[in-house]
Design a protein around this motif. Structure first.
Motif, PDB file in Angstrom:
ATOM      1  N   ASP A  51     131.303 -24.300  17.262  1.00 23.11           N
ATOM      2  CA  ASP A  51     131.778 -23.817  18.561  1.00 23.11           C
ATOM      3  C   ASP A  51     130.879 -22.667  18.980  1.00 23.11           C
ATOM      4  O   ASP A  51     130.734 -21.685  18.245  1.00 23.11           O
ATOM      5  CB  ASP A  51     133.229 -23.348  18.463  1.00 23.11           C
ATOM      6  CG  ASP A  51     134.153 -24.484  18.053  1.00 23.11           C
ATOM      7  OD1 ASP A  51     134.033 -25.580  18.631  1.00 23.11           O
ATOM      8  OD2 ASP A  51     134.981 -24.269  17.148  1.00 23.11           O
ATOM      9  N   CYS A  52     130.258 -22.791  20.148  1.00 19.74           N
ATOM     10  CA  CYS A  52     129.279 -21.806  20.598  1.00 19.74           C
ATOM     11  C   CYS A  52     129.641 -21.287  21.983  1.00 19.74           C
ATOM     12  O   CYS A  52     130.187 -22.024  22.807  1.00 19.74           O
ATOM     13  CB  CYS A  52     127.886 -22.439  20.697  1.00 19.74           C
ATOM     14  SG  CYS A  52     127.314 -23.272  19.215  1.00 19.74           S
ATOM     15  N   TYR A  53     129.292 -20.034  22.202  1.00 19.91           N
ATOM     16  CA  TYR A  53     129.296 -19.492  23.560  1.00 19.91           C
ATOM     17  C   TYR A  53     127.985 -18.751  23.741  1.00 19.91           C
ATOM     18  O   TYR A  53     127.612 -17.911  22.914  1.00 19.91           O
ATOM     19  CB  TYR A  53     130.474 -18.556  23.833  1.00 19.91           C
ATOM     20  CG  TYR A  53     130.526 -18.238  25.312  1.00 19.91           C
ATOM     21  CD1 TYR A  53     131.077 -19.154  26.199  1.00 19.91           C
ATOM     22  CD2 TYR A  53     129.965 -17.081  25.824  1.00 19.91           C
ATOM     23  CE1 TYR A  53     131.075 -18.915  27.560  1.00 19.91           C
ATOM     24  CE2 TYR A  53     129.959 -16.832  27.180  1.00 19.91           C
ATOM     25  CZ  TYR A  53     130.513 -17.749  28.046  1.00 19.91           C
ATOM     26  OH  TYR A  53     130.502 -17.517  29.402  1.00 19.91           O
ATOM     27  N   ILE A  54     127.289 -19.100  24.821  1.00 22.77           N
ATOM     28  CA  ILE A  54     125.995 -18.522  25.133  1.00 22.77           C
ATOM     29  C   ILE A  54     126.099 -17.892  26.510  1.00 22.77           C
ATOM     30  O   ILE A  54     126.506 -18.565  27.469  1.00 22.77           O
ATOM     31  CB  ILE A  54     124.876 -19.594  25.128  1.00 22.77           C
ATOM     32  CG1 ILE A  54     124.883 -20.383  23.810  1.00 22.77           C
ATOM     33  CG2 ILE A  54     123.520 -18.954  25.352  1.00 22.77           C
ATOM     34  CD1 ILE A  54     125.557 -21.721  23.887  1.00 22.77           C
ATOM     35  N   ASP A  55     125.752 -16.618  26.625  1.00 18.66           N
ATOM     36  CA  ASP A  55     125.898 -15.963  27.932  1.00 18.66           C
ATOM     37  C   ASP A  55     124.814 -16.439  28.905  1.00 18.66           C
ATOM     38  O   ASP A  55     123.909 -17.196  28.538  1.00 18.66           O
ATOM     39  CB  ASP A  55     125.950 -14.438  27.792  1.00 18.66           C
ATOM     40  CG  ASP A  55     124.622 -13.783  27.440  1.00 18.66           C
ATOM     41  OD1 ASP A  55     123.557 -14.446  27.509  1.00 18.66           O
ATOM     42  OD2 ASP A  55     124.652 -12.590  27.090  1.00 18.66           O
ATOM     43  N   GLY A  58     121.204 -16.316  27.945  1.00 14.25           N
ATOM     44  CA  GLY A  58     120.750 -17.115  26.808  1.00 14.25           C
ATOM     45  C   GLY A  58     121.044 -16.504  25.456  1.00 14.25           C
ATOM     46  O   GLY A  58     120.567 -16.999  24.440  1.00 14.25           O
ATOM     47  N   THR A  59     121.847 -15.442  25.428  1.00 15.66           N
ATOM     48  CA  THR A  59     122.200 -14.806  24.166  1.00 15.66           C
ATOM     49  C   THR A  59     123.386 -15.518  23.536  1.00 15.66           C
ATOM     50  O   THR A  59     124.452 -15.607  24.165  1.00 15.66           O
ATOM     51  CB  THR A  59     122.571 -13.320  24.381  1.00 15.66           C
ATOM     52  OG1 THR A  59     121.485 -12.661  25.015  1.00 15.66           O
ATOM     53  CG2 THR A  59     122.910 -12.638  23.063  1.00 15.66           C
ATOM     54  N   PRO A  60     123.235 -16.036  22.326  1.00 10.75           N
ATOM     55  CA  PRO A  60     124.395 -16.647  21.656  1.00 10.75           C
ATOM     56  C   PRO A  60     125.416 -15.550  21.322  1.00 10.75           C
ATOM     57  O   PRO A  60     125.119 -14.633  20.574  1.00 10.75           O
ATOM     58  CB  PRO A  60     123.816 -17.257  20.385  1.00 10.75           C
ATOM     59  CG  PRO A  60     122.342 -17.348  20.619  1.00 10.75           C
ATOM     60  CD  PRO A  60     122.015 -16.208  21.548  1.00 10.75           C
ATOM     61  N   ILE A  61     126.592 -15.665  21.890  1.00  8.48           N
ATOM     62  CA  ILE A  61     127.665 -14.701  21.649  1.00  8.48           C
ATOM     63  C   ILE A  61     128.411 -15.080  20.377  1.00  8.48           C
ATOM     64  O   ILE A  61     128.816 -14.221  19.608  1.00  8.48           O
ATOM     65  CB  ILE A  61     128.621 -14.621  22.859  1.00  8.48           C
ATOM     66  CG1 ILE A  61     127.843 -14.198  24.118  1.00  8.48           C
ATOM     67  CG2 ILE A  61     129.789 -13.686  22.581  1.00  8.48           C
ATOM     68  CD1 ILE A  61     127.110 -12.864  23.997  1.00  8.48           C
ATOM     69  N   ILE A  95     120.206 -24.080  20.534  1.00  7.80           N
ATOM     70  CA  ILE A  95     120.589 -23.351  21.752  1.00  7.80           C
ATOM     71  C   ILE A  95     119.354 -22.803  22.450  1.00  7.80           C
ATOM     72  O   ILE A  95     119.190 -22.958  23.668  1.00  7.80           O
ATOM     73  CB  ILE A  95     121.571 -22.202  21.386  1.00  7.80           C
ATOM     74  CG1 ILE A  95     122.936 -22.768  21.004  1.00  7.80           C
ATOM     75  CG2 ILE A  95     121.681 -21.198  22.526  1.00  7.80           C
ATOM     76  CD1 ILE A  95     123.852 -21.774  20.300  1.00  7.80           C
ATOM     77  N   ASP A  96     118.481 -22.176  21.686  1.00  7.81           N
ATOM     78  CA  ASP A  96     117.284 -21.570  22.254  1.00  7.81           C
ATOM     79  C   ASP A  96     116.322 -22.624  22.798  1.00  7.81           C
ATOM     80  O   ASP A  96     115.830 -22.511  23.918  1.00  7.81           O
ATOM     81  CB  ASP A  96     116.592 -20.716  21.186  1.00  7.81           C
ATOM     82  CG  ASP A  96     115.414 -19.948  21.751  1.00  7.81           C
ATOM     83  OD1 ASP A  96     115.600 -19.223  22.752  1.00  7.81           O
ATOM     84  OD2 ASP A  96     114.298 -20.074  21.191  1.00  7.81           O
ATOM     85  N   ARG A  97     116.073 -23.648  22.020  1.00  2.09           N
ATOM     86  CA  ARG A  97     115.105 -24.680  22.410  1.00  2.09           C
ATOM     87  C   ARG A  97     115.543 -25.420  23.673  1.00  2.09           C
ATOM     88  O   ARG A  97     114.726 -25.763  24.521  1.00  2.09           O
ATOM     89  CB  ARG A  97     114.930 -25.659  21.254  1.00  2.09           C
ATOM     90  CG  ARG A  97     114.007 -26.823  21.483  1.00  2.09           C
ATOM     91  CD  ARG A  97     112.518 -26.555  21.327  1.00  2.09           C
ATOM     92  NE  ARG A  97     112.123 -25.752  20.205  1.00  2.09           N
ATOM     93  CZ  ARG A  97     111.652 -26.218  19.051  1.00  2.09           C
ATOM     94  NH1 ARG A  97     111.560 -27.500  18.848  1.00  2.09           N
ATOM     95  NH2 ARG A  97     111.283 -25.389  18.109  1.00  2.09           N
ATOM     96  N   LEU A  98     116.863 -25.654  23.810  1.00  2.00           N
ATOM     97  CA  LEU A  98     117.362 -26.428  24.952  1.00  2.00           C
ATOM     98  C   LEU A  98     117.873 -25.547  26.090  1.00  2.00           C
ATOM     99  O   LEU A  98     118.356 -26.071  27.089  1.00  2.00           O
ATOM    100  CB  LEU A  98     118.468 -27.381  24.485  1.00  2.00           C
ATOM    101  CG  LEU A  98     118.026 -28.425  23.466  1.00  2.00           C
ATOM    102  CD1 LEU A  98     119.204 -29.279  23.031  1.00  2.00           C
ATOM    103  CD2 LEU A  98     116.905 -29.297  24.022  1.00  2.00           C
ATOM    104  N   ARG A 101     123.677 -22.865  27.885  1.00  2.00           N
ATOM    105  CA  ARG A 101     124.470 -21.757  28.394  1.00  2.00           C
ATOM    106  C   ARG A 101     125.939 -22.148  28.404  1.00  2.00           C
ATOM    107  O   ARG A 101     126.276 -23.320  28.517  1.00  2.00           O
ATOM    108  CB  ARG A 101     124.057 -21.385  29.824  1.00  2.00           C
ATOM    109  CG  ARG A 101     122.607 -20.996  30.015  1.00  2.00           C
ATOM    110  CD  ARG A 101     122.292 -19.665  29.345  1.00  2.00           C
ATOM    111  NE  ARG A 101     120.948 -19.204  29.594  1.00  2.00           N
ATOM    112  CZ  ARG A 101     119.886 -19.510  28.858  1.00  2.00           C
ATOM    113  NH1 ARG A 101     120.012 -20.293  27.810  1.00  2.00           N
ATOM    114  NH2 ARG A 101     118.698 -19.031  29.148  1.00  2.00           N
ATOM    115  N   GLY A 102     126.819 -21.155  28.322  1.00  2.00           N
ATOM    116  CA  GLY A 102     128.257 -21.392  28.420  1.00  2.00           C
ATOM    117  C   GLY A 102     128.838 -21.905  27.117  1.00  2.00           C
ATOM    118  O   GLY A 102     128.344 -21.614  26.033  1.00  2.00           O
ATOM    119  N   THR A 103     129.914 -22.663  27.237  1.00  2.00           N
ATOM    120  CA  THR A 103     130.555 -23.233  26.053  1.00  2.00           C
ATOM    121  C   THR A 103     129.823 -24.505  25.656  1.00  2.00           C
ATOM    122  O   THR A 103     129.560 -25.362  26.479  1.00  2.00           O
ATOM    123  CB  THR A 103     132.037 -23.550  26.312  1.00  2.00           C
ATOM    124  OG1 THR A 103     132.124 -24.410  27.454  1.00  2.00           O
ATOM    125  CG2 THR A 103     132.843 -22.302  26.563  1.00  2.00           C
TER     126      THR A 103
END
Length: 181
Positions: A51-55, A58-61, A95-98, A101-103
């Motif tokens: 489960d990811c959240y990215i602001d 592009g910062t993974p929260i 996350i970074d490569r693609l 953003r968001g959930t």
């Protein structure tokens, strides 16, 4: 090489998935091949959801891995958070490569025989078991609302390892005939 797994491109809840073990079985779907995602089939595996959240920058929260302990109809029914640095680092690379953003929900397989980690799916939404990560301390709904309200977010690395949930279906009976008591 066989076996392969053919997953309907727009499928849900594991419906329509086929294990392809031969050229003959592959030929059966070949005419509609664009309707499927074809992947290597891993028989001896463990499944993980992250489960990811990215602001918006592009910062993974948060990146919270969960081991899928039990799955019913493609939906997790038992899951437990698992602090696995390798899965978390690979998730951050995806996350970074693609530029996600968001959930986001990432799904991985770990091939038990080789210890390979394989990215299986990327879903631009919260998964059904994300509530486990929320209970572990990664308050995904709060991240969404806080960012929407213009508040800055602080990365959440202090979620609780080993938080387990069980989801279940409940039957409810309604008697609609007033004469039946």
């Amino acid at each position: 090489t066989f076996p392969l797994i053919a997953k309907p491109r727009f499928g849900s809840a594991s419906r329509g998935i086929r294990i392809i073990s031969s050229d003959k079985e592959f030929d059966e779907i070949a005419e509609n091949i664009t309707d499927y995602l074809i992947q290597e089939y891993i028989a001896q595996r463990e499944e993980y959801t992250v489960d990811c959240y990215i602001d918006a920058h592009g910062t993974p929260i948060c990146t919270v891995p969960r081991k899928r302990l039990e799955v019913v109809g493609g939906e997790v029914s038992r899951t437990v958070t698992l602090r696995d640095d390798r899965i978390m680092e690979l998730s951050r690379k995806v996350i970074d490569r693609l530029h996600l953003r968001g959930t986001v929900t990432l799904q991985f397989l770990r091939d038990i025989t080789t210890d390979r980690l394989l990215l299986m799916e990327i879903n631009p939404r919260l998964g059904g078991g994300a509530v486990c990560s929320v209970h572990a301390g990664a308050d995904l709904p709060s991240f969404i609302l806080s960012e929407w309200a213009g508040m800055s977010l602080t990365p959440c690395d202090n979620w609780r390892d080993g938080t387990e949930i069980s989801r279940y279906q409940q039957e409810v009976v309604f008697y609609n005939n007033p004469n039946d008591k």
